[in-house]
Design an enzyme around this catalytic site. Sequence first.
Site, PDB file in Angstrom:
ATOM      1  N   HIS A  44       0.837  -1.219   0.000  1.00  0.00           N
ATOM      2  CA  HIS A  44       0.000   0.000   0.000  1.00  0.00           C
ATOM      3  C   HIS A  44       0.867   1.263   0.000  1.00  0.00           C
ATOM      4  O   HIS A  44       0.454   2.304   0.505  1.00  0.00           O
ATOM      5  CB  HIS A  44      -0.980   0.007   1.186  1.00  0.00           C
ATOM      6  CG  HIS A  44      -2.077  -1.011   1.050  1.00  0.00           C
ATOM      7  ND1 HIS A  44      -3.346  -0.692   0.638  1.00  0.00           N
ATOM      8  CD2 HIS A  44      -2.074  -2.352   1.245  1.00  0.00           C
ATOM      9  CE1 HIS A  44      -4.096  -1.809   0.610  1.00  0.00           C
ATOM     10  NE2 HIS A  44      -3.350  -2.813   0.970  1.00  0.00           N
ATOM     11  N   THR A  45       2.062   1.165  -0.538  1.00  0.00           N
ATOM     12  CA  THR A  45       2.925   2.350  -0.638  1.00  0.00           C
ATOM     13  C   THR A  45       2.892   2.953  -2.035  1.00  0.00           C
ATOM     14  O   THR A  45       3.201   4.133  -2.202  1.00  0.00           O
ATOM     15  CB  THR A  45       4.385   1.993  -0.287  1.00  0.00           C
ATOM     16  OG1 THR A  45       4.750   0.839  -1.037  1.00  0.00           O
ATOM     17  CG2 THR A  45       4.537   1.712   1.207  1.00  0.00           C
ATOM     18  N   ASP A  46       2.514   2.169  -3.049  1.00  0.00           N
ATOM     19  CA  ASP A  46       2.613   2.692  -4.426  1.00  0.00           C
ATOM     20  C   ASP A  46       1.710   3.907  -4.636  1.00  0.00           C
ATOM     21  O   ASP A  46       2.144   4.943  -5.127  1.00  0.00           O
ATOM     22  CB  ASP A  46       2.407   1.611  -5.505  1.00  0.00           C
ATOM     23  CG  ASP A  46       1.115   0.804  -5.404  1.00  0.00           C
ATOM     24  OD1 ASP A  46       0.360   1.000  -4.428  1.00  0.00           O
ATOM     25  OD2 ASP A  46       0.864  -0.018  -6.308  1.00  0.00           O
ATOM     26  N   ALA A 135      -5.124 -14.268  -5.493  1.00  0.00           N
ATOM     27  CA  ALA A 135      -4.274 -14.728  -4.391  1.00  0.00           C
ATOM     28  C   ALA A 135      -3.264 -13.673  -3.968  1.00  0.00           C
ATOM     29  O   ALA A 135      -2.305 -13.974  -3.262  1.00  0.00           O
ATOM     30  CB  ALA A 135      -3.549 -16.014  -4.779  1.00  0.00           C
ATOM     31  N   LEU A 137      -1.217 -12.266  -5.963  1.00  0.00           N
ATOM     32  CA  LEU A 137      -0.010 -12.470  -6.771  1.00  0.00           C
ATOM     33  C   LEU A 137      -0.168 -11.819  -8.143  1.00  0.00           C
ATOM     34  O   LEU A 137       0.562 -12.107  -9.068  1.00  0.00           O
ATOM     35  CB  LEU A 137       0.283 -13.976  -6.895  1.00  0.00           C
ATOM     36  CG  LEU A 137       0.462 -14.670  -5.532  1.00  0.00           C
ATOM     37  CD1 LEU A 137       0.607 -16.175  -5.696  1.00  0.00           C
ATOM     38  CD2 LEU A 137       1.673 -14.097  -4.781  1.00  0.00           C
ATOM     39  N   SER A 138      -1.150 -10.945  -8.242  1.00  0.00           N
ATOM     40  CA  SER A 138      -1.336 -10.098  -9.405  1.00  0.00           C
ATOM     41  C   SER A 138      -1.661 -10.836 -10.698  1.00  0.00           C
ATOM     42  O   SER A 138      -1.052 -10.586 -11.736  1.00  0.00           O
ATOM     43  CB  SER A 138      -0.101  -9.207  -9.598  1.00  0.00           C
ATOM     44  OG  SER A 138      -0.364  -8.273 -10.588  1.00  0.00           O
ATOM     45  N   GLU A 175      -7.271  -1.167 -15.425  1.00  0.00           N
ATOM     46  CA  GLU A 175      -7.688  -1.641 -14.095  1.00  0.00           C
ATOM     47  C   GLU A 175      -8.411  -0.551 -13.300  1.00  0.00           C
ATOM     48  O   GLU A 175      -9.409  -0.817 -12.634  1.00  0.00           O
ATOM     49  CB  GLU A 175      -6.481  -2.184 -13.324  1.00  0.00           C
ATOM     50  CG  GLU A 175      -6.880  -2.886 -12.048  1.00  0.00           C
ATOM     51  CD  GLU A 175      -6.008  -4.087 -11.670  1.00  0.00           C
ATOM     52  OE1 GLU A 175      -5.214  -4.568 -12.509  1.00  0.00           O
ATOM     53  OE2 GLU A 175      -6.121  -4.541 -10.521  1.00  0.00           O
ATOM     54  N   ASP A 187       1.920  -3.470  -9.931  1.00  0.00           N
ATOM     55  CA  ASP A 187       1.731  -4.778 -10.564  1.00  0.00           C
ATOM     56  C   ASP A 187       2.073  -4.763 -12.054  1.00  0.00           C
ATOM     57  O   ASP A 187       2.735  -5.661 -12.565  1.00  0.00           O
ATOM     58  CB  ASP A 187       0.289  -5.256 -10.355  1.00  0.00           C
ATOM     59  CG  ASP A 187      -0.043  -5.429  -8.881  1.00  0.00           C
ATOM     60  OD1 ASP A 187       0.881  -5.351  -8.051  1.00  0.00           O
ATOM     61  OD2 ASP A 187      -1.236  -5.628  -8.559  1.00  0.00           O
TER      62      ASP A 187
HETATM   63  P1  ADP Z   1      -4.892 -10.705  -8.060  1.00  0.00           P
HETATM   64  O1  ADP Z   1      -4.443  -9.704  -9.058  1.00  0.00           O
HETATM   65  O2  ADP Z   1      -4.166 -10.587  -6.771  1.00  0.00           O
HETATM   66  O3  ADP Z   1      -4.873 -12.107  -8.569  1.00  0.00           O
HETATM   67  P2  ADP Z   1      -7.380  -9.301  -8.446  1.00  0.00           P
HETATM   68  O4  ADP Z   1      -8.670  -9.287  -7.688  1.00  0.00           O
HETATM   69  O5  ADP Z   1      -6.676  -8.020  -8.655  1.00  0.00           O
HETATM   70  O6  ADP Z   1      -6.422 -10.373  -7.723  1.00  0.00           O
HETATM   71  O7  ADP Z   1      -7.631  -9.942  -9.859  1.00  0.00           O
HETATM   72  C1  ADP Z   1      -8.241 -11.205  -9.968  1.00  0.00           C
HETATM   73  C2  ADP Z   1      -9.294 -11.151 -11.069  1.00  0.00           C
HETATM   74  O8  ADP Z   1      -8.661 -10.978 -12.348  1.00  0.00           O
HETATM   75  C3  ADP Z   1     -10.051 -12.463 -11.210  1.00  0.00           C
HETATM   76  O9  ADP Z   1     -11.128 -12.522 -10.308  1.00  0.00           O
HETATM   77  C4  ADP Z   1     -10.511 -12.392 -12.665  1.00  0.00           C
HETATM   78  O10 ADP Z   1     -11.634 -11.541 -12.786  1.00  0.00           O
HETATM   79  C5  ADP Z   1      -9.341 -11.705 -13.346  1.00  0.00           C
HETATM   80  N1  ADP Z   1      -8.392 -12.668 -13.920  1.00  0.00           N
HETATM   81  C6  ADP Z   1      -7.093 -12.805 -13.608  1.00  0.00           C
HETATM   82  N2  ADP Z   1      -6.501 -13.775 -14.349  1.00  0.00           N
HETATM   83  C7  ADP Z   1      -7.447 -14.257 -15.182  1.00  0.00           C
HETATM   84  C8  ADP Z   1      -7.472 -15.277 -16.191  1.00  0.00           C
HETATM   85  N3  ADP Z   1      -6.397 -16.003 -16.491  1.00  0.00           N
HETATM   86  N4  ADP Z   1      -8.632 -15.472 -16.840  1.00  0.00           N
HETATM   87  C9  ADP Z   1      -9.716 -14.740 -16.547  1.00  0.00           C
HETATM   88  N5  ADP Z   1      -9.775 -13.801 -15.605  1.00  0.00           N
HETATM   89  C10 ADP Z   1      -8.651 -13.538 -14.903  1.00  0.00           C
HETATM   90 MG    MG Z   2      -4.699  -7.624  -8.924  1.00  0.00          MG
END
Ligand code: ADP
Ligand code: MG
Length: 396
Positions: A44-46, A135, A137-138, A175, A187
Amino acid sequence: MTYVAPGDPHELARSVRAGFADHYGREASVVGRAPGRVNLMGEHTDYNHGLVLPVALPHATYAAARLRDDPADGLVRVASAQQAEPWEGQLAAVGPGTVDGWAAYAAGMVWALHERGHEIPGVDLYVDSTVPLGAGLSSSAALECSVGVAVAVALGLPLTPELRRDLVSAGMAAETEIVGAPTGGMDQTIAMLGEAGAALVIDFDLPEDRGRSTQVRLGLARHSLLVTDTRVSHALVDGGYGQRRADCEEAAAVLGLSSLRDADLDAVARIADDRVRRRARHVVTEIARVRECVDALAAGDLDSLGRLFADSHLSMRDDFEISCPELDVAVAVAVEAGAVAARMTGGGFGGSSVAVVPDERVDAVARAIDAAFALEGFTPPGHLRAEPSPGAGLEG
Ligand code: ADP
Ligand code: MG
């Protein structure tokens, strides 16, 4: 105990091409690849114009693309091996709030490229990924950036450093504007600019959130990064991220500053509101920890690293209040079982922890976390080995 495999890039490129051909009945012309990431310090620094220290994972998203044949067509079609629902619509109709669900990340990226002046006749996209979704992990930036690379290269653009920077800001626009998630620029920056064997220290003290990034070679001989996905999805507590961001803005306003980057700890200590004061204290101390962490990593100073990770975790648990019982258990057990450093990582409210572990202890640490989760009655976690990997590119 099982590890989430990153998969072989050539095999994954072949399989995403096959998925594309199955879905659309024609061949893809290009496959873009972009990695997930694990942040080592700076949560949460970016968006507070501070510093972050992420590493690109070997786990990545692969996007197969082909431009539509008719230049006047303007149709965007997206499908994912991870999602039951494909999406299609006119590029001209994509805008803030017009695309629901996962497709907003992919269609949003095509929209952002179009907004940046690239003529796009319409495009078909099919994606597959080994980055766990939601998770911490972006997977979101991996999706945006793999789509960005695929579409840009399909348009005939060479993947120059300028284009990489452009794709960072396009991913951020997708995003924040199309998905509506108020995230910072970490990210997309690590997804586009990561390098094998290195972390990136990214400094967001620049206008328009354009971070300046510098590589940090990791002096972690005979140690590995173990990431544990708690399987607690942060998507379940939507809104927490935005609330933290609002608290930080409030703290900066109380201090009469445009951001918390340059806030002074003594001044922070005088903020009257307890919650706002603790939020600001996390950000200010966390930015200082990124600087110290860069030095500790470069010097291979594992004692300092352990202390910095521990302080960071407590700051996120108690001051920023973004941890959860699963993350606290994963971090405590990792250290008990032999990790030299462990903390939660990512935006919080679930997601993953990251630990620095002597190579010969990695399996034992992962097993100890599994056992503790079973004892607590938590969902079994997933583990990843985070070998620092290259940023986005073309594949196969
Ligand atoms: P994180 O970036 O930490 O994984 P986020 O909530 O920012 O979590 O993003 C997750 C969301 O991005 C998923 O719920 C989905 O909507 C979308 N997403 C990410 N990767 C995929 C993928 N390979 N196929 C479809 N949707 C994806
Ligand atoms: Mg994300």
